[in-house]
Design a protein around this motif. Structure first.
Motif, mmCIF file in Angstrom:
data_model
loop_
_atom_site.group_PDB
_atom_site.id
_atom_site.type_symbol
_atom_site.label_atom_id
_atom_site.label_comp_id
_atom_site.label_asym_id
_atom_site.label_seq_id
_atom_site.Cartn_x
_atom_site.Cartn_y
_atom_site.Cartn_z
ATOM 1 N N LYS A 1 0.750 -1.345 0.113
ATOM 2 C CA LYS A 1 -0.007 0.032 0.031
ATOM 3 C C LYS A 1 0.891 1.251 0.343
ATOM 4 O O LYS A 1 0.134 2.447 -0.291
ATOM 5 N N LYS A 2 2.099 1.166 0.241
ATOM 6 C CA LYS A 2 3.102 2.388 0.214
ATOM 7 C C LYS A 2 3.511 2.759 -0.843
ATOM 8 O O LYS A 2 4.076 3.498 -1.397
ATOM 9 N N PHE A 3 3.383 1.747 -2.099
ATOM 10 C CA PHE A 3 4.058 1.715 -3.286
ATOM 11 C C PHE A 3 3.822 3.251 -4.077
ATOM 12 O O PHE A 3 4.375 4.030 -4.634
ATOM 13 N N ASN A 4 2.323 3.318 -4.119
ATOM 14 C CA ASN A 4 1.894 4.602 -4.746
ATOM 15 C C ASN A 4 2.728 5.962 -4.294
ATOM 16 O O ASN A 4 2.714 7.105 -4.894
ATOM 17 N N SER A 5 2.764 6.010 -2.869
ATOM 18 C CA SER A 5 3.344 7.232 -2.491
ATOM 19 C C SER A 5 4.543 7.337 -2.213
ATOM 20 O O SER A 5 5.138 8.415 -1.996
ATOM 21 N N PHE A 6 5.670 6.352 -2.608
ATOM 22 C CA PHE A 6 7.115 6.236 -2.780
ATOM 23 C C PHE A 6 7.341 7.339 -3.712
ATOM 24 O O PHE A 6 6.787 7.554 -5.017
ATOM 25 N N ASP A 7 8.379 8.417 -3.418
ATOM 26 C CA ASP A 7 8.827 9.184 -4.355
ATOM 27 C C ASP A 7 10.153 9.735 -3.948
ATOM 28 O O ASP A 7 10.689 9.115 -3.030
ATOM 29 N N GLN A 8 10.535 10.949 -4.662
ATOM 30 C CA GLN A 8 11.971 11.334 -4.432
ATOM 31 C C GLN A 8 12.183 11.780 -2.914
ATOM 32 O O GLN A 8 13.066 11.834 -2.364
ATOM 33 N N LYS A 9 11.337 12.232 -2.454
ATOM 34 C CA LYS A 9 10.842 12.939 -1.125
ATOM 35 C C LYS A 9 10.763 11.931 0.117
ATOM 36 O O LYS A 9 10.706 12.269 1.312
ATOM 37 N N SER A 10 10.536 10.664 -0.169
ATOM 38 C CA SER A 10 10.290 9.622 0.729
ATOM 39 C C SER A 10 11.242 9.674 1.872
ATOM 40 O O SER A 10 12.463 9.363 1.399
ATOM 41 N N ALA A 11 10.990 9.579 2.877
ATOM 42 C CA ALA A 11 12.023 9.693 4.067
ATOM 43 C C ALA A 11 12.792 8.380 4.212
ATOM 44 O O ALA A 11 14.021 8.407 4.657
ATOM 45 N N GLU A 12 12.237 7.100 3.686
ATOM 46 C CA GLU A 12 12.884 5.993 3.665
ATOM 47 C C GLU A 12 13.797 5.345 2.517
ATOM 48 O O GLU A 12 14.085 4.433 2.252
ATOM 49 N N SER A 13 13.827 6.592 1.671
ATOM 50 C CA SER A 13 14.429 6.293 0.396
ATOM 51 C C SER A 13 16.240 6.202 0.605
ATOM 52 O O SER A 13 16.466 6.836 1.410
ATOM 53 N N TYR A 14 16.803 5.523 0.011
ATOM 54 C CA TYR A 14 17.947 5.391 0.238
ATOM 55 C C TYR A 14 18.885 6.681 0.299
ATOM 56 O O TYR A 14 19.815 7.037 1.071
ATOM 57 N N GLY A 15 18.494 7.425 -0.744
ATOM 58 C CA GLY A 15 19.208 8.745 -0.928
ATOM 59 C C GLY A 15 18.872 9.623 0.314
ATOM 60 O O GLY A 15 19.869 10.500 0.695
ATOM 61 N N ASN A 16 17.553 9.558 0.667
ATOM 62 C CA ASN A 16 17.360 10.656 1.952
ATOM 63 C C ASN A 16 17.959 10.154 3.361
ATOM 64 O O ASN A 16 18.516 10.770 4.058
ATOM 65 N N LEU A 17 18.028 8.858 3.324
ATOM 66 C CA LEU A 17 18.709 8.354 4.512
ATOM 67 C C LEU A 17 20.108 8.548 4.592
ATOM 68 O O LEU A 17 20.647 9.125 5.621
ATOM 69 N N LEU A 18 20.917 8.609 3.474
ATOM 70 C CA LEU A 18 22.339 8.995 3.114
ATOM 71 C C LEU A 18 22.307 10.529 3.534
ATOM 72 O O LEU A 18 23.322 10.897 4.447
ATOM 73 N N LYS A 19 21.572 11.108 2.806
ATOM 74 C CA LYS A 19 21.740 12.551 2.980
ATOM 75 C C LYS A 19 21.447 13.163 4.427
ATOM 76 O O LYS A 19 22.179 14.093 4.786
ATOM 77 N N ASN A 20 20.717 12.429 5.250
ATOM 78 C CA ASN A 20 20.229 12.746 6.805
ATOM 79 C C ASN A 20 21.285 12.093 7.499
ATOM 80 O O ASN A 20 21.046 11.875 8.821
ATOM 81 N N TYR A 21 22.305 11.311 7.072
ATOM 82 C CA TYR A 21 23.323 10.663 7.906
ATOM 83 C C TYR A 21 22.425 9.552 8.719
ATOM 84 O O TYR A 21 22.786 9.041 10.224
ATOM 85 N N MET A 22 21.316 9.000 8.132
ATOM 86 C CA MET A 22 20.610 8.023 8.903
ATOM 87 C C MET A 22 20.996 6.606 8.569
ATOM 88 O O MET A 22 20.455 5.555 9.182
ATOM 89 N N ILE A 23 22.082 6.319 7.748
ATOM 90 C CA ILE A 23 22.215 4.980 7.536
ATOM 91 C C ILE A 23 24.052 5.014 6.888
ATOM 92 O O ILE A 23 24.242 5.943 6.233
ATOM 93 N N LYS A 24 24.515 3.915 7.572
ATOM 94 C CA LYS A 24 25.976 3.762 6.861
ATOM 95 C C LYS A 24 26.509 2.350 7.048
ATOM 96 O O LYS A 24 25.670 1.505 7.851
ATOM 97 N N ALA A 25 27.602 2.241 6.480
ATOM 98 C CA ALA A 25 27.882 0.667 6.268
ATOM 99 C C ALA A 25 28.142 0.097 7.884
ATOM 100 O O ALA A 25 28.141 -1.238 7.909
ATOM 101 N N SER A 26 28.589 0.899 8.717
ATOM 102 C CA SER A 26 28.972 0.415 10.053
ATOM 103 C C SER A 26 27.828 0.109 10.921
ATOM 104 O O SER A 26 28.104 -0.495 11.951
#
Length: 555
Positions: free
Chosen positions: A227-252
């Motif tokens: 049900k989330k698929f339609n709402s996924f877009d470039q601004k989605s908080a859980e996108s890989y790009g936004n997680l990187l941008k906000n330092y919320m994910i890293k390899a360690s």
């Protein structure tokens, strides 16, 4: 295809006839008469068949062919198709053992194409068989799938708790884009040993057959995050790009989210584009579930990644055959769509000596048709000698002893370009004496991507274009990319006009049958700086129709 010829003046010469019974004994006469009676039904049927040979190619065969659902056996050229049972698997590309009636197009497509020179590599064939085994073991409703879904529901990704990994393709954009992106995501699945699962949207199940044996490629309807698929877009908080941008994910990080959304559509930003860097792939490899939304054929950028380089080289020794092979492996029109394709082909294209496809897609605002586009089509097809000139002075033309019949298949959202070409070749003779028939299956006026019937017609027209001998396509159009790839054709590309005037030259021959990646990254992952990615390796070049786009070429 070559047709068998019958001599109707000798239709009964070789038919067995009994000797005169009066010259033989009574017993022999009785035996001969009995044999004649037994053979009589066969003789009647043979006589009927010989007297009703296939219509001459200059006769309108549409009523006859419209009632057929499978190709007549006489259309098969036994010289080209020495072993149909082997050829129907496309050189090992396809797996055997499917129920043929459930998907007629899978094994019948060979009957409608000329023999193509592009054979899949043994390594690709082996890789596909291994993938099918993986899909069978990990596909929907298997114990491995159910276990992975339970992990997804838990909200965390624990590395090593499941033996299968998945990449989910999300239904998005127009049909041409969807076909190209699905092939891209499948190649990524092959390279990363993931199982591809497909969001069916509102039409995928009615358009295509299942490509893999035994297990469906469709995502179950009760998938937890569907049900989330339609709402996924470039601004989605859980996108890989936004997680990187906000330092919320890293390899360690020891604990990771239960899935990763990858936004690879045309509006993705620099952080999203780090998907194409090897260091980021090492992190993404830890996720059981990847979800991809894209409208890009991103294959060219996979060829720029060192971690995939050797595998891609073994899979595709001829680098421009990627979509050609993957497209014919994955996309088999459903029986309903296949009926639309074959009925039209038999009615309007089958009897021609040569088939010319012309795909017209104009991105200018306004209804059209535009005169500059009409002029451009004529300038390209006549200038490149794809079609003959006409004698507009109405001089008497000596009919050719062996005139060629050329069938022109036009596809466009509007009717005017077809009408213009049809009138040109109807009202004037050709200087060569060739006969030109012009056909257009539909004119929908505008693109209706959300309507299943519109997409069925669109798929049928893409496939029909792929069955032509030569092809003209429009710049920027994924519709044309699909047709050229399925058909193994290097088209002539109609340049996009910048000011509503006919470009000069009007068209250019493509250097590769591969589609163009419209929005590639321009980034050196090692140097961490901008770079022209169209000049890194000789087999990834800028596209003919989009100067900043990338495409794979063999040389």
């Amino acid at each position: 295809m070559a047709e068998r010829k019958y001599n109707h003046n000798q239709s009964h010469v070789n038919v067995w006839r009994p000797c005169d019974p009066w010259k033989r004994s009574g017993l022999e006469a009785m035996r001969s008469s009995k044999t004649l009676l037994l053979a009589l039904p066969f003789l009647i049927m043979l006589t009927f068949l010989l007297r009703h040979k296939p219509s001459d190619r200059f006769t309108d065969a549409a009523p006859f062919f419209n009632n057929l659902t499978t190709p007549p056996l006489l259309e098969v050229d036994v010289l080209q198709h020495v072993d149909i049972a082997e050829d129907k698997l496309l050189g090992g590309l396809l797996a055997d053992g499917f129920d043929e009636q459930s998907c007629l197009s899978r094994y019948q497509s060979i009957l409608y194409r000329k023999a193509l020179p592009y054979k899949p590599s043994p390594y690709l064939v082996s890789k596909l068989r291994k993938y099918e085994d993986l899909h069978k073991r990990c596909g929907p409703n298997t114990p491995s799938y159910n276990k992975a879904v339970e992990q997804l529901k838990s909200g965390s990704n624990v590395v090593g708790t499941t033996d299968c990994k998945y990449v989910v393709w999300v239904w998005y954009s127009g049909l041409g884009n969807r076909i190209l992106t699905l092939a891209s995501v499948f190649l990524y699945a092959l390279l990363t040993e993931r199982v591809l699962l497909v969001d069916r949207g509102n039409d995928m199940a009615s358009l295509f057959c299942e490509p893999f044996p035994e297990r469906s490629w469709f995502l179950p309807m009760n998938f937890p995050i569907a049900k989330k698929f339609n709402s996924f877009d470039q601004k989605s908080a859980e996108s890989y790009g936004n997680l990187l941008k906000n330092y919320m994910i890293k390899a360690s990080m020891g604990s990771l989210p239960s899935y990763m959304y990858l936004h690879l559509a045309h509006d993705y930003d620099d952080h999203d584009k780090l998907f194409f860097c090897d260091d980021d792939q090492a992190l993404l490899k830890r996720f059981t579930w990847l979800v991809v939304k894209t409208d890009n054929y991103f294959v060219p950028s996979l060829f720029l990644m060192p971690s995939f380089e050797n595998e891609l080289k073994k899979l595709f020794p001829n680098k421009e055959t990627i979509f050609h092979h993957l497209g014919r492996y994955l996309f088999h029109p459903s029986n309903h769509v296949w009926g639309i394709i074959t009925r039209y082909y038999k009615a309007y294209l089958a009897r021609a000596d040569e088939r010319v496809g012309i795909q017209v897609r104009i991105f200018d605002k306004g209804p059209g048709p535009y005169q500059y586009v009409k002029d451009q089509i004529s300038a390209c097809t006549i200038g490149e000698k794809l079609l003959p000139e006409v004698d507009t002075r109405q001089l008497a033309v000596n009919p050719s002893k062996n005139p060629k019949v050329k069938a022109v298949l036009m596809t466009s959202l509007v009717y005017g370009y077809y009408e213009n070409m049809k009138n040109i070749y109807w009202e004037h003779p050709t200087v060569t004496g060739d006969i030109i028939g012009v056909h257009q299956p539909s004119h929908e006026e505008q693109q209706w991507s959300e309507k299943p019937l519109h997409n069925m017609k669109a798929l049928a027209e893409m496939y029909l274009l792929s069955l032509t001998d030569v092809l003209v396509t429009s710049a920027w159009s994924t519709f044309g990319y699909v047709a050229q790839g399925l058909g193994g054709l290097k088209p002539w590309i109609l340049y996009k006009s910048e000011n509503q005037t006919t470009p000069n030259p009007p068209c250019q021959r493509a250097m590769s049958m591969e589609p163009c990646f419209h929005a590639p990254p321009f980034y050196d992952c090692k140097a961490k700086e901008g770079i022209d990615t169209g000049k890194v390796v000789p087999h990834v070049r800028h596209c003919e129709d989009i100067s900043w786009g990338l495409k794979v070429v063999d040389r």
